[in-house]
Design a protein around this motif. Structure first.
Motif, PDB file in Angstrom:
ATOM      1  N   ASN A  61     -19.501 -45.022 -19.944  1.00  0.00           N
ATOM      2  CA  ASN A  61     -19.803 -45.361 -21.331  1.00  0.00           C
ATOM      3  C   ASN A  61     -21.169 -46.029 -21.348  1.00  0.00           C
ATOM      4  OD1 ASN A  61     -20.022 -47.150 -23.703  1.00  0.00           O
ATOM      5  ND2 ASN A  61     -17.990 -46.346 -24.165  1.00  0.00           N
ATOM      6  N   PRO A  62     -22.216 -45.323 -21.833  1.00  0.00           N
ATOM      7  CA  PRO A  62     -23.567 -45.893 -21.786  1.00  0.00           C
ATOM      8  C   PRO A  62     -23.738 -47.140 -22.645  1.00  0.00           C
ATOM      9  CG  PRO A  62     -23.571 -43.735 -22.868  1.00  0.00           C
ATOM     10  CD  PRO A  62     -22.187 -43.974 -22.366  1.00  0.00           C
ATOM     11  N   GLU A  63     -23.005 -47.248 -23.739  1.00  0.00           N
ATOM     12  CA  GLU A  63     -23.123 -48.444 -24.591  1.00  0.00           C
ATOM     13  C   GLU A  63     -22.630 -49.698 -23.874  1.00  0.00           C
ATOM     14  OE1 GLU A  63     -21.468 -45.591 -25.930  1.00  0.00           O
ATOM     15  OE2 GLU A  63     -23.400 -44.915 -26.726  1.00  0.00           O
ATOM     16  N   LYS A  64     -21.615 -49.554 -23.056  1.00  0.00           N
ATOM     17  CA  LYS A  64     -21.059 -50.694 -22.317  1.00  0.00           C
ATOM     18  C   LYS A  64     -21.611 -50.793 -20.901  1.00  0.00           C
ATOM     19  CE  LYS A  64     -16.945 -51.074 -25.007  1.00  0.00           C
ATOM     20  NZ  LYS A  64     -16.879 -52.321 -25.694  1.00  0.00           N
ATOM     21  N   SER A  65     -22.389 -49.786 -20.466  1.00  0.00           N
ATOM     22  CA  SER A  65     -22.904 -49.735 -19.096  1.00  0.00           C
ATOM     23  C   SER A  65     -21.794 -49.930 -18.078  1.00  0.00           C
ATOM     24  CB  SER A  65     -24.005 -50.786 -18.886  1.00  0.00           C
ATOM     25  OG  SER A  65     -25.112 -50.472 -19.681  1.00  0.00           O
ATOM     26  N   ASP A  66     -20.700 -49.179 -18.297  1.00  0.00           N
ATOM     27  CA  ASP A  66     -19.533 -49.326 -17.435  1.00  0.00           C
ATOM     28  C   ASP A  66     -18.685 -48.057 -17.505  1.00  0.00           C
ATOM     29  OD1 ASP A  66     -17.721 -50.508 -15.729  1.00  0.00           O
ATOM     30  OD2 ASP A  66     -16.998 -51.992 -17.174  1.00  0.00           O
ATOM     31  N   PHE A  67     -17.880 -47.853 -16.480  1.00  0.00           N
ATOM     32  CA  PHE A  67     -16.878 -46.792 -16.514  1.00  0.00           C
ATOM     33  C   PHE A  67     -15.638 -47.343 -17.213  1.00  0.00           C
ATOM     34  CE2 PHE A  67     -19.514 -45.305 -13.033  1.00  0.00           C
ATOM     35  CZ  PHE A  67     -19.551 -43.930 -13.262  1.00  0.00           C
ATOM     36  N   LEU A  68     -15.105 -46.578 -18.176  1.00  0.00           N
ATOM     37  CA  LEU A  68     -13.928 -47.005 -18.915  1.00  0.00           C
ATOM     38  C   LEU A  68     -12.744 -46.104 -18.574  1.00  0.00           C
ATOM     39  CD1 LEU A  68     -15.496 -47.668 -22.429  1.00  0.00           C
ATOM     40  CD2 LEU A  68     -15.169 -49.264 -20.532  1.00  0.00           C
ATOM     41  N   ALA A  69     -11.563 -46.723 -18.487  1.00  0.00           N
ATOM     42  CA  ALA A  69     -10.353 -45.969 -18.179  1.00  0.00           C
ATOM     43  C   ALA A  69     -10.054 -44.976 -19.289  1.00  0.00           C
ATOM     44  CB  ALA A  69      -9.172 -46.928 -17.996  1.00  0.00           C
ATOM     45  N   GLY A  70      -9.659 -43.774 -18.871  1.00  0.00           N
ATOM     46  CA  GLY A  70      -9.297 -42.722 -19.819  1.00  0.00           C
ATOM     47  C   GLY A  70      -7.888 -42.231 -19.561  1.00  0.00           C
ATOM     48  N   ASN A  71      -7.720 -40.920 -19.535  1.00  0.00           N
ATOM     49  CA  ASN A  71      -6.406 -40.310 -19.355  1.00  0.00           C
ATOM     50  C   ASN A  71      -5.789 -40.667 -18.005  1.00  0.00           C
ATOM     51  OD1 ASN A  71      -6.741 -38.992 -21.789  1.00  0.00           O
ATOM     52  ND2 ASN A  71      -7.526 -37.146 -20.839  1.00  0.00           N
ATOM     53  N   VAL A  72      -4.459 -40.751 -18.004  1.00  0.00           N
ATOM     54  CA  VAL A  72      -3.691 -40.898 -16.768  1.00  0.00           C
ATOM     55  C   VAL A  72      -2.715 -39.732 -16.703  1.00  0.00           C
ATOM     56  CG1 VAL A  72      -2.134 -42.344 -15.417  1.00  0.00           C
ATOM     57  CG2 VAL A  72      -3.820 -43.411 -16.907  1.00  0.00           C
ATOM     58  N   SER A  73      -2.690 -39.025 -15.585  1.00  0.00           N
ATOM     59  CA  SER A  73      -1.740 -37.940 -15.365  1.00  0.00           C
ATOM     60  C   SER A  73      -0.743 -38.388 -14.296  1.00  0.00           C
ATOM     61  CB  SER A  73      -2.459 -36.676 -14.889  1.00  0.00           C
ATOM     62  OG  SER A  73      -3.407 -36.257 -15.841  1.00  0.00           O
ATOM     63  N   HIS A  74       0.541 -38.132 -14.541  1.00  0.00           N
ATOM     64  CA  HIS A  74       1.592 -38.529 -13.607  1.00  0.00           C
ATOM     65  C   HIS A  74       2.313 -37.280 -13.110  1.00  0.00           C
ATOM     66  CE1 HIS A  74       1.118 -42.702 -14.832  1.00  0.00           C
ATOM     67  NE2 HIS A  74       1.141 -42.280 -16.077  1.00  0.00           N
ATOM     68  N   PHE A  75       2.600 -37.254 -11.820  1.00  0.00           N
ATOM     69  CA  PHE A  75       3.288 -36.128 -11.201  1.00  0.00           C
ATOM     70  C   PHE A  75       4.384 -36.653 -10.284  1.00  0.00           C
ATOM     71  CE2 PHE A  75      -1.121 -35.086 -11.948  1.00  0.00           C
ATOM     72  CZ  PHE A  75      -1.019 -33.910 -12.681  1.00  0.00           C
TER      73      PHE A  75
END
Length: 85
Positions: A61-75
């Motif tokens: 996320n360029p506005e926050k200058s950070d990687f933000l958590a997104g989708n989680v896939s469960h198997f």
């Protein structure tokens, strides 16, 4: 003759109709390139707990200058291989 860095996590059971097996396919995005196309820089964290695998996706996320958590896939691993949990 190129390749794609599009994040994805899924089971082969939907594409390959084998009677006894299914595998997981987990693609990571490009995490540090300045040559991104339509996808932001990203990466996955894979968590394994016995017969359960979770894939946590993170997008830059360029506005926050950070990687933000997104989708989680469960198997979960069952008698016929990996299935969506």
């Amino acid at each position: 003759a190129g390749h794609s860095h599009v994040p994805f996590a899924g089971s082969t059971a939907h594409r390959y109709r084998t009677a006894e097996r299914a595998a997981l396919v987990i693609h990571g995005g490009t995490s540090v390139s300045t040559r991104t196309r339509s996808q932001p820089n990203s990466f996955n964290i894979i968590l394994i707990a016995g017969r359960i695998i979770s894939v946590q996706h993170f997008d830059w996320n360029p506005e926050k200058s950070d990687f933000l958590a997104g989708n989680v896939s469960h198997f979960k691993h069952a008698d016929r291989g990996w299935q969506v949990a």
